[in-house]
Motif scaffolding. Structure first.
Motif, mmCIF file in Angstrom:
data_model
loop_
_atom_site.group_PDB
_atom_site.id
_atom_site.type_symbol
_atom_site.label_atom_id
_atom_site.label_comp_id
_atom_site.label_asym_id
_atom_site.label_seq_id
_atom_site.Cartn_x
_atom_site.Cartn_y
_atom_site.Cartn_z
ATOM 1 N N THR A 165 0.826 -0.609 10.906
ATOM 2 C CA THR A 165 -0.666 -0.797 10.868
ATOM 3 C C THR A 165 -1.026 -1.181 9.435
ATOM 4 O O THR A 165 -0.311 -0.866 8.507
ATOM 5 N N ALA A 166 -2.384 -1.481 9.607
ATOM 6 C CA ALA A 166 -3.025 -1.666 8.117
ATOM 7 C C ALA A 166 -2.820 -0.523 7.214
ATOM 8 O O ALA A 166 -2.826 -0.615 6.109
ATOM 9 N N GLU A 167 -3.188 0.614 8.001
ATOM 10 C CA GLU A 167 -2.986 1.921 7.151
ATOM 11 C C GLU A 167 -1.454 2.053 6.687
ATOM 12 O O GLU A 167 -1.506 2.579 5.449
ATOM 13 N N GLN A 168 -0.652 1.834 7.201
ATOM 14 C CA GLN A 168 0.852 2.012 6.909
ATOM 15 C C GLN A 168 1.090 1.026 5.839
ATOM 16 O O GLN A 168 1.650 1.282 4.736
ATOM 17 N N GLN A 169 0.537 -0.269 6.013
ATOM 18 C CA GLN A 169 0.443 -1.268 4.918
ATOM 19 C C GLN A 169 0.025 -0.709 3.444
ATOM 20 O O GLN A 169 0.648 -0.601 2.659
ATOM 21 N N LYS A 170 -1.248 -0.243 3.647
ATOM 22 C CA LYS A 170 -1.729 0.501 2.391
ATOM 23 C C LYS A 170 -1.071 1.409 1.726
ATOM 24 O O LYS A 170 -0.857 1.500 0.400
ATOM 25 N N GLU A 171 -0.471 2.363 2.527
ATOM 26 C CA GLU A 171 0.317 3.456 2.093
ATOM 27 C C GLU A 171 1.761 2.917 1.609
ATOM 28 O O GLU A 171 1.912 3.416 0.557
ATOM 29 N N ILE A 172 2.214 1.785 1.709
ATOM 30 C CA ILE A 172 3.291 1.375 1.258
ATOM 31 C C ILE A 172 2.968 0.544 0.002
ATOM 32 O O ILE A 172 3.843 0.843 -1.097
ATOM 33 N N PHE A 173 2.083 -0.238 -0.131
ATOM 34 C CA PHE A 173 1.438 -0.861 -1.285
ATOM 35 C C PHE A 173 1.340 0.305 -2.276
ATOM 36 O O PHE A 173 1.493 0.050 -3.599
ATOM 37 N N GLU A 174 0.437 1.373 -2.026
ATOM 38 C CA GLU A 174 0.146 2.256 -3.071
ATOM 39 C C GLU A 174 1.522 3.094 -3.591
ATOM 40 O O GLU A 174 1.569 3.341 -4.717
ATOM 41 N N ARG A 175 2.520 3.269 -2.484
ATOM 42 C CA ARG A 175 3.746 3.756 -2.913
ATOM 43 C C ARG A 175 4.522 2.582 -4.104
ATOM 44 O O ARG A 175 5.184 3.311 -4.836
ATOM 45 N N MET A 176 4.635 1.452 -3.629
ATOM 46 C CA MET A 176 5.183 0.515 -4.357
ATOM 47 C C MET A 176 4.461 0.570 -5.706
ATOM 48 O O MET A 176 5.258 0.559 -6.866
ATOM 49 N N GLU A 177 3.256 0.759 -5.950
ATOM 50 C CA GLU A 177 2.382 0.529 -7.103
ATOM 51 C C GLU A 177 2.982 1.917 -8.019
ATOM 52 O O GLU A 177 3.094 1.649 -9.005
#
Length: 166
Positions: free
Chosen positions: A119-131
């Motif tokens: 989901t878009a929410e999961q994508q956002k969480e992944i990007f936040e963790r990557m950062e």
């Protein structure tokens, strides 16, 4: 210097593993109560192999693009020797490799979102963790370099502070 290059490569690979692990973890949660059912996962089965193969293939693709060599040549060299030897042979800059891996990974995550696998929410969480992981890596690199420079730690102690391969 070679140990530092190895450590940087390990950091990059850890980032990729964490990234793929985050996407998998949100999808494969064990149901409340620990009963079998949707989300039940045995370690060592299909998803683990999928994660490992995706990470390996992504790294080979990026190395192939960075070096201009065919992917099979890169894969063979990694199998015959190891990743640091490939970096040394082709004089690959770790920052260039890391940026290429990040771009490829970001593209892959966006595609997974477009295709409805996350989901878009999961994508956002992944990007936040990557950062957050990238910021942590940069901070640790600066602290380690400062410690070596001012004599607070030795190079051997610096190696102990770097993430270990999984």
């Amino acid at each position: 210097m070679k140990k530092m290059q190895t450590a940087i490569v390990i950091c990059v690979l850890s980032l990729g593993l964490a990234l793929s692990g985050n996407a998998k973890a949100s999808f494969m949660e064990v149901p409340q109560g620990g009963r079998m059912g949707p989300g039940f996962h045995h370690r060592g089965e299909g998803m683990d192999f999928l994660e490992r193969y995706m990470q390996e293939n992504l790294m080979v693709q990026v190395l192939s693009e960075v070096t201009g060599q065919p992917a099979e040549t890169i894969r063979q060299k990694i199998e015959e020797r190891n990743i640091p030897a490939v970096f040394d042979e082709y004089k690959i800059d770790q920052d260039v490799f890391r940026k290429a891996m990040r771009a490829k990974t970001t593209s892959m995550i966006k595609k997974l979102t477009e295709d409805g696998f996350i989901t878009a929410e999961q994508q956002k969480e992944i990007f936040e963790r990557m950062e957050a992981r990238e910021q942590r890596r940069e901070l640790m690199d600066r602290l380690i370099q400062k410690g070596i420079k001012d004599g607070t730690i030795t190079r051997e102690q610096a190696q102990m502070l770097m993430p270990r391969p999984r």
